[in-house]
Enzyme design. Structure first.
Site, PDB file in Angstrom:
ATOM      1  N   GLU A  94      -2.434   7.747  -5.304  1.00  0.00           N
ATOM      2  CA  GLU A  94      -2.786   7.058  -6.484  1.00  0.00           C
ATOM      3  C   GLU A  94      -4.064   7.284  -6.782  1.00  0.00           C
ATOM      4  OE1 GLU A  94      -3.498   2.245  -5.921  1.00  0.00           O
ATOM      5  OE2 GLU A  94      -1.361   3.002  -5.271  1.00  0.00           O
TER       6      GLU A  94
ATOM      7  N   ARG B 183       0.988  -1.242  -0.078  1.00  0.00           N
ATOM      8  CA  ARG B 183       0.132   0.019   0.036  1.00  0.00           C
ATOM      9  C   ARG B 183       0.864   1.236  -0.052  1.00  0.00           C
ATOM     10  NH1 ARG B 183      -3.377  -2.834  -1.555  1.00  0.00           N
ATOM     11  NH2 ARG B 183      -5.688  -3.162  -0.878  1.00  0.00           N
TER      12      ARG B 183
ATOM     13  N   HIS C 214      -0.255  -0.115  -9.875  1.00  0.00           N
ATOM     14  CA  HIS C 214      -0.775  -0.971  -9.037  1.00  0.00           C
ATOM     15  C   HIS C 214      -1.241  -2.368  -9.758  1.00  0.00           C
ATOM     16  CE1 HIS C 214      -3.352  -0.964  -4.835  1.00  0.00           C
ATOM     17  NE2 HIS C 214      -3.121  -2.221  -5.263  1.00  0.00           N
TER      18      HIS C 214
ATOM     19  N   ASP D 258       4.866  -0.156  -6.737  1.00  0.00           N
ATOM     20  CA  ASP D 258       3.614  -0.515  -7.481  1.00  0.00           C
ATOM     21  C   ASP D 258       2.429   0.371  -6.887  1.00  0.00           C
ATOM     22  OD1 ASP D 258       2.228  -2.171  -9.491  1.00  0.00           O
ATOM     23  OD2 ASP D 258       1.200  -3.196  -7.550  1.00  0.00           O
TER      24      ASP D 258
END
Length: 331
Positions: free
Chosen positions: A262, A233, A294, A257
């Site tokens: 985001e 996260r 992600h 990622d």
């Protein structure tokens, strides 16, 4: 039952449609669920949300006012959902408690290997027929000390891959994983792990206690040439502190990622208009940083498991049942 699915990716849509065919009436949207798009669900007793939906009290109230009774989120994490508000409104909330941990662990290693061996820079050069090796020097993973922050299912998978490379294993978690201990992992406190590890990978959930777990002090403890990977996260890392660390010439590789801001950016095309987030814009300019959108969970196996679990959550709700994925129940 009529279901409105938000944030459906192009590769995901046929899998969702196949899973619900002949059982429920499904409509798919590519927009994400938030207070602006919640009114689109009016009349739908069930909605399915994606990982970056914003399910705050206002969004939940709009859904409830429109007749929605069930929110089935297609992800494991639920830090984006106001569960107290959901309970007050009489909503049932379900998630996907489990899907392939290999998908995320393998992507974390893909990031680690890519930044270590400068693969994105190398690929960009060779497209322009520049075959020099300047600036592409990496390190053997074999012999590295690897620090795994969070040794649950995904952390254990990451550890097993690390063991295959022939690394020294350090772990940090509130509970020691017997599977990781069998691989030779030594559990220690977080400051020691950060100071000793050549490669650090984050696999803890985002809760108040882990928000900005990697802050200015934590980054200062890391080796100057450490590699930092986050496929869990975004809020685990203080992004402003990370930029300052990189500007100081520290850390030889960073693979992300996820990113703490985001929502509204990842899973969208910003190639024409750009982004207004100065921190993210700065992060992607560093040559040793690789950011993906992600996508660690995005394999056929994992997405199939997520959709199967979501379908079961909806079937159980329709039948007046709960299961292990139910977070708030009003059946």
């Amino acid at each position: 039952m009529e279901i409105l699915a938000y944030g459906v990716q192009a590769d995901e849509r046929p899998l969702l449609e196949r899973a619900f065919a002949g059982r429920h009436e499904l409509r798919c949207l590519d927009v994400f669920l938030n207070r602006d798009t919640a009114p689109l669900a009016a009349g739908a007793p069930a909605v399915s949300s994606s990982v970056n939906a914003v399910l705050d009290a206002e969004t939940l109230a709009l859904l409830s006012a429109g007749g929605t009774k069930l929110i089935a989120q297609r992800s494991t994490g639920f830090n984006n959902i106001d569960l107290e508000a959901a309970a007050h409104l009489g909503l049932t909330i379900a998630r996907v408690a489990y899907y392939s941990p290999y998908a995320v662990a393998e992507h974390a290693w893909a990031l680690a290997l890519a930044v270590n061996r400068r693969l994105t820079r190398a690929a960009s050069r060779t497209r322009e027929f520049d075959f020099r090796l300047d600036g592409l020097l990496g390190r053997d993973v074999h012999g590295m000390t690897v620090g795994v922050v969070g040794t649950g299912k995904i952390g254990e998978c990451f550890t097993r891959i690390a063991a295959g490379f022939g690394t020294t294993l350090l772990g940090w978690d509130i509970v020691e994983n017997p599977g990781c201990l069998e691989l030779g992992m030594h559990y220690t406190d977080l400051p020691e792990l950060l100071s000793r590890a050549d490669l650090i990978s984050l696999h803890v959930p985002l809760v108040p206690a882990t928000h900005h777990l990697i802050d200015t002090a934590a980054l200062a403890r890391m080796k100057d040439d450490a590699i930092l990977i986050n496929s869990s996260r975004g809020g685990l890392i203080d992004s402003t502190a990370l930029v300052k660390t990189l500007r100081a010439g520290r850390l030889s590789g960073v693979g992300l990622d996820v990113y703490e801001e985001e929502t509204g950016v990842f899973f969208t095309d910003r190639s024409i208009h750009g982004i207004t987030d100065d921190i993210l814009a700065r992060l992607v300019t560093f040559p040793q940083v690789l950011v993906t959108s992600h996508q660690a969970y995005f394999t056929r196996t994992a997405v199939g498991q997520i959709i199967d679990a979501t379908a079961r959550n909806i079937d159980d709700f329709a039948a007046g049942r709960t299961n292990e994925n139910t977070l708030v129940s009003h059946t």
